[in-house]
Design an enzyme around this catalytic site. Structure first.
Site, PDB file in Angstrom:
ATOM      1  N   ARG A 111      19.609   4.843  -8.323  1.00 48.30           N
ATOM      2  CA  ARG A 111      20.622   4.085  -9.075  1.00 48.30           C
ATOM      3  C   ARG A 111      21.656   5.027  -9.673  1.00 48.30           C
ATOM      4  O   ARG A 111      22.859   4.743  -9.672  1.00 48.30           O
ATOM      5  CB  ARG A 111      19.943   3.308 -10.213  1.00 48.30           C
ATOM      6  N   GLY A 119       5.672  -5.829  -2.706  1.00 54.25           N
ATOM      7  CA  GLY A 119       4.788  -5.694  -1.553  1.00 54.25           C
ATOM      8  C   GLY A 119       5.415  -6.273  -0.297  1.00 54.25           C
ATOM      9  O   GLY A 119       5.358  -5.662   0.783  1.00 54.25           O
ATOM     10  N   GLY A 143       3.768   0.024 -10.544  1.00 54.76           N
ATOM     11  CA  GLY A 143       3.565  -1.038 -11.538  1.00 54.76           C
ATOM     12  C   GLY A 143       3.777  -0.526 -12.952  1.00 54.76           C
ATOM     13  O   GLY A 143       3.272   0.532 -13.326  1.00 54.76           O
ATOM     14  N   HIS A 176       9.927   6.143 -17.117  1.00 52.39           N
ATOM     15  CA  HIS A 176      10.629   5.051 -16.424  1.00 52.39           C
ATOM     16  C   HIS A 176      10.736   3.880 -17.398  1.00 52.39           C
ATOM     17  O   HIS A 176       9.932   2.965 -17.405  1.00 52.39           O
ATOM     18  CB  HIS A 176       9.877   4.617 -15.163  1.00 52.39           C
ATOM     19  N   ASP A 200      15.334   4.876 -10.309  1.00 51.55           N
ATOM     20  CA  ASP A 200      16.302   5.309 -11.319  1.00 51.55           C
ATOM     21  C   ASP A 200      17.203   6.410 -10.745  1.00 51.55           C
ATOM     22  O   ASP A 200      18.412   6.426 -10.960  1.00 51.55           O
ATOM     23  CB  ASP A 200      15.558   5.818 -12.561  1.00 51.55           C
ATOM     24  N   ASN A 213      -3.037  -3.558 -18.728  1.00 53.48           N
ATOM     25  CA  ASN A 213      -2.867  -2.678 -17.574  1.00 53.48           C
ATOM     26  C   ASN A 213      -3.989  -1.651 -17.460  1.00 53.48           C
ATOM     27  O   ASN A 213      -4.347  -1.250 -16.354  1.00 53.48           O
ATOM     28  CB  ASN A 213      -1.483  -2.037 -17.582  1.00 53.48           C
ATOM     29  N   ALA A 245       0.669  -9.010  -2.233  1.00 54.68           N
ATOM     30  CA  ALA A 245       1.249 -10.339  -2.081  1.00 54.68           C
ATOM     31  C   ALA A 245       2.464 -10.553  -2.973  1.00 54.68           C
ATOM     32  O   ALA A 245       3.078 -11.621  -2.958  1.00 54.68           O
ATOM     33  CB  ALA A 245       0.193 -11.403  -2.398  1.00 54.68           C
TER      34      ALA A 245
HETATM   35  P1  NAX Z   1       4.949  -9.540  -8.492  1.00 50.05           P
HETATM   36  O1  NAX Z   1       4.500 -10.257  -9.694  1.00 50.05           O
HETATM   37  O2  NAX Z   1       5.830 -10.207  -7.484  1.00 50.05           O
HETATM   38  O3  NAX Z   1       3.674  -9.005  -7.689  1.00 50.05           O
HETATM   39  C1  NAX Z   1       2.606  -8.362  -8.299  1.00 50.05           C
HETATM   40  C2  NAX Z   1       1.378  -8.598  -7.441  1.00 50.05           C
HETATM   41  O4  NAX Z   1       0.317  -7.794  -7.956  1.00 50.05           O
HETATM   42  C3  NAX Z   1       0.883 -10.035  -7.460  1.00 50.05           C
HETATM   43  O5  NAX Z   1       0.724 -10.500  -6.125  1.00 50.05           O
HETATM   44  C4  NAX Z   1      -0.472  -9.934  -8.193  1.00 50.05           C
HETATM   45  O6  NAX Z   1      -1.421 -10.873  -7.701  1.00 50.05           O
HETATM   46  C5  NAX Z   1      -0.869  -8.514  -7.852  1.00 50.05           C
HETATM   47  N1  NAX Z   1      -1.861  -7.922  -8.766  1.00 50.05           N
HETATM   48  C6  NAX Z   1      -1.998  -8.105 -10.096  1.00 50.05           C
HETATM   49  N2  NAX Z   1      -3.057  -7.439 -10.572  1.00 50.05           N
HETATM   50  C7  NAX Z   1      -3.617  -6.798  -9.505  1.00 50.05           C
HETATM   51  C8  NAX Z   1      -4.749  -5.964  -9.349  1.00 50.05           C
HETATM   52  N3  NAX Z   1      -5.548  -5.662 -10.378  1.00 50.05           N
HETATM   53  N4  NAX Z   1      -5.026  -5.480  -8.113  1.00 50.05           N
HETATM   54  C9  NAX Z   1      -4.256  -5.799  -7.070  1.00 50.05           C
HETATM   55  N5  NAX Z   1      -3.180  -6.609  -7.143  1.00 50.05           N
HETATM   56  C10 NAX Z   1      -2.861  -7.096  -8.360  1.00 50.05           C
HETATM   57  O7  NAX Z   1       5.617  -8.177  -9.020  1.00 50.05           O
HETATM   58  P2  NAX Z   1       6.644  -7.208  -8.285  1.00 50.05           P
HETATM   59  O8  NAX Z   1       8.015  -7.697  -8.479  1.00 50.05           O
HETATM   60  O9  NAX Z   1       6.158  -6.965  -6.902  1.00 50.05           O
HETATM   61  O10 NAX Z   1       6.514  -5.898  -9.197  1.00 50.05           O
HETATM   62  C11 NAX Z   1       5.323  -5.142  -9.255  1.00 50.05           C
HETATM   63  C12 NAX Z   1       5.393  -4.116 -10.357  1.00 50.05           C
HETATM   64  O11 NAX Z   1       6.429  -3.163 -10.128  1.00 50.05           O
HETATM   65  C13 NAX Z   1       5.668  -4.681 -11.746  1.00 50.05           C
HETATM   66  O12 NAX Z   1       4.775  -4.085 -12.672  1.00 50.05           O
HETATM   67  C14 NAX Z   1       7.081  -4.226 -12.022  1.00 50.05           C
HETATM   68  O13 NAX Z   1       7.325  -4.104 -13.409  1.00 50.05           O
HETATM   69  C15 NAX Z   1       7.098  -2.890 -11.342  1.00 50.05           C
HETATM   70  N6  NAX Z   1       8.400  -2.293 -11.050  1.00 50.05           N
HETATM   71  C16 NAX Z   1       8.526  -0.939 -11.172  1.00 50.05           C
HETATM   72  C17 NAX Z   1       9.690  -0.270 -10.891  1.00 50.05           C
HETATM   73  C18 NAX Z   1       9.791   1.226 -11.022  1.00 50.05           C
HETATM   74  O14 NAX Z   1      10.907   1.731 -10.829  1.00 50.05           O
HETATM   75  N7  NAX Z   1       8.754   1.985 -11.333  1.00 50.05           N
HETATM   76  C19 NAX Z   1      10.896  -1.026 -10.478  1.00 50.05           C
HETATM   77  C20 NAX Z   1      10.605  -2.381  -9.950  1.00 50.05           C
HETATM   78  C21 NAX Z   1       9.525  -3.141 -10.662  1.00 50.05           C
HETATM   79  O15 NAX Z   1      10.070  -3.698 -11.818  1.00 50.05           O
END
Ligand code: NAX
Length: 328
Positions: A162, A17, A130, A187, A159, A105, A13
């Site tokens: 980019r 996603g 995440g 990362h 990365d 986490n 959500a």
């Molecule tokens: P959002 O906060 O929009 O969405 C996260 C979703 O995860 C929420 O809907 C929340 O309810 C859900 N969630 C939380 N705990 C959960 C669990 N235990 N089981 C299932 N769902 C759970 O974040 P969003 O912008 O979508 O980013 C998600 C993650 O990607 C973040 O941790 C962010 O830091 C990371 N990223 C990683 C990147 C990478 O290059 N590796 C880049 C983009 C992003 O920053």
């Protein structure tokens, strides 16, 4: 007709996603001839929004999408999963120390790793998006002793993409002319985008650029801090580009790298290039038949060595911290 591939997406959500699910359902993750079943995993507060996203997925009438199920129980969410994209994580909030972030986490990735261990399909492939992605992947991997460690990977493809884009902009080359770029390490802000083995239309990229100051003072920090620059400009963190990179990562892993090229993936180290075994660190890899291999034999100069070591050191500290917390 092919049996559908079960794809579990956590954080379904969230904003990544929302950008990711439609591309999986339209065939961009695995291929235009591969049917998929989606399993969305959320926390209870995210269930209603996930249902809304599922309604929109229905409304696309994607020919390849053979089902959508939504869960708030990881044991059900990962049942039969062939591919798992772990996107949901606990973001760092104001005043949170690194230990708090890692333990919050750990509370997510340890049970998810266990659920993957107990319920996923034998051919499960896991991508952790995440953050902190590498260490979250390590936590999940350690909780899944029955799954081969190499099936747990962390995303550094954003990365990588980019860095290609920045290098293309600097040199006037087309992105499609740039090959063999590498992201090493974590990362995080310590990641090291390496152009010394990269090629631009067949020529060595470092020689084409021929400007070490640009490399050290502009290119590397621009790539490493791009996430913060996106937040500053957009008022929200990277979402569509992160989803795109997740699609690229899995697509390449499953369908292979092009001849003569490689990609970057965070993977459990086998000790190559002096990275301690077991750390989930980014390497140059080639992929074939659903498996990846670290590109061997690259000559690492002093400039690169210092930067790889610094990022790997950060990973080792994160590993020690989660070990002290009893998470691995
Ligand atoms: P959002 O906060 O929009 O969405 C996260 C979703 O995860 C929420 O809907 C929340 O309810 C859900 N969630 C939380 N705990 C959960 C669990 N235990 N089981 C299932 N769902 C759970 O974040 P969003 O912008 O979508 O980013 C998600 C993650 O990607 C973040 O941790 C962010 O830091 C990371 N990223 C990683 C990147 C990478 O290059 N590796 C880049 C983009 C992003 O920053």
């Amino acid at each position: 007709t092919r049996t559908p591939v079960n794809v579990t997406v956590t954080g379904a959500a969230g904003q990544i996603g929302y950008a990711l699910l439609f591309r999986i359902a339209s065939g961009h993750l695995l291929g235009a001839d591969v049917p998929v079943k989606l399993r969305l995993l959320e926390i209870p507060q995210g269930m209603k929004a996930a249902e809304g996203t599922a309604m929109e997925l229905d409304d696309c009438a994607f020919p390849l999408l053979q089902g959508i199920d939504i869960f708030d129980d990881p044991n059900k969410g990962f049942e039969g999963a062939n591919v798992a994209l772990l996107v949901g994580a606990r973001p760092r909030t104001k005043g949170m120390e690194r230990g708090d972030l890692l333990s919050a986490n750990g509370g997510i990735f340890k049970p998810q790793g266990k659920a993957i261990n107990d319920h996923a399909a034998d051919d499960i492939k896991v991508l952790v998006v995440g953050n902190p992605a590498n260490t979250n992947a390590l936590i999940a991997q350690a909780a899944a002793p029955d799954v081969p460690a190499e099936r747990f990977t962390a995303m550094t493809r954003l990365d990588h993409n980019r860095a290609i884009s920045q290098l293309a902009a600097r040199t006037g080359a087309a992105v499609s002319d740039i090959k063999r770029l590498t992201i090493w390490g974590n990362h995080s802000a310590t990641q090291y985008p390496d152009i010394f083995h990269a090629e631009i239309a067949g020529k060595n990229a470092a020689e084409v650029v021929n400007d070490q100051a640009w490399l050290a003072d502009t290119f590397i920090p621009t790539v490493a801090k791009r996430g913060a620059a996106i937040i500053e400009a957009r008022g929200a963190s990277s979402a569509a580009s992160a989803a795109n990179a997740a699609i690229d990562h899995v697509h390449t892993w499953v369908n292979g790298t092009a001849e003569g090229d490689w990609t970057s993936m965070g993977i459990p180290s086998d000790g190559s290039y002096g990275v301690p075994e077991g750390l989930i660190s980014s390497f140059p890899v080639t992929c074939k038949d659903g498996k990846y291999e670290i590109v061997q034999g690259l000559d690492i100069n002093e400039f690169s060595r210092a930067r790889i070591d610094a990022s790997v050191q950060e990973l080792a500290e994160e590993r020690d911290a989660v070990r002290d917390l009893g998470l691995i």
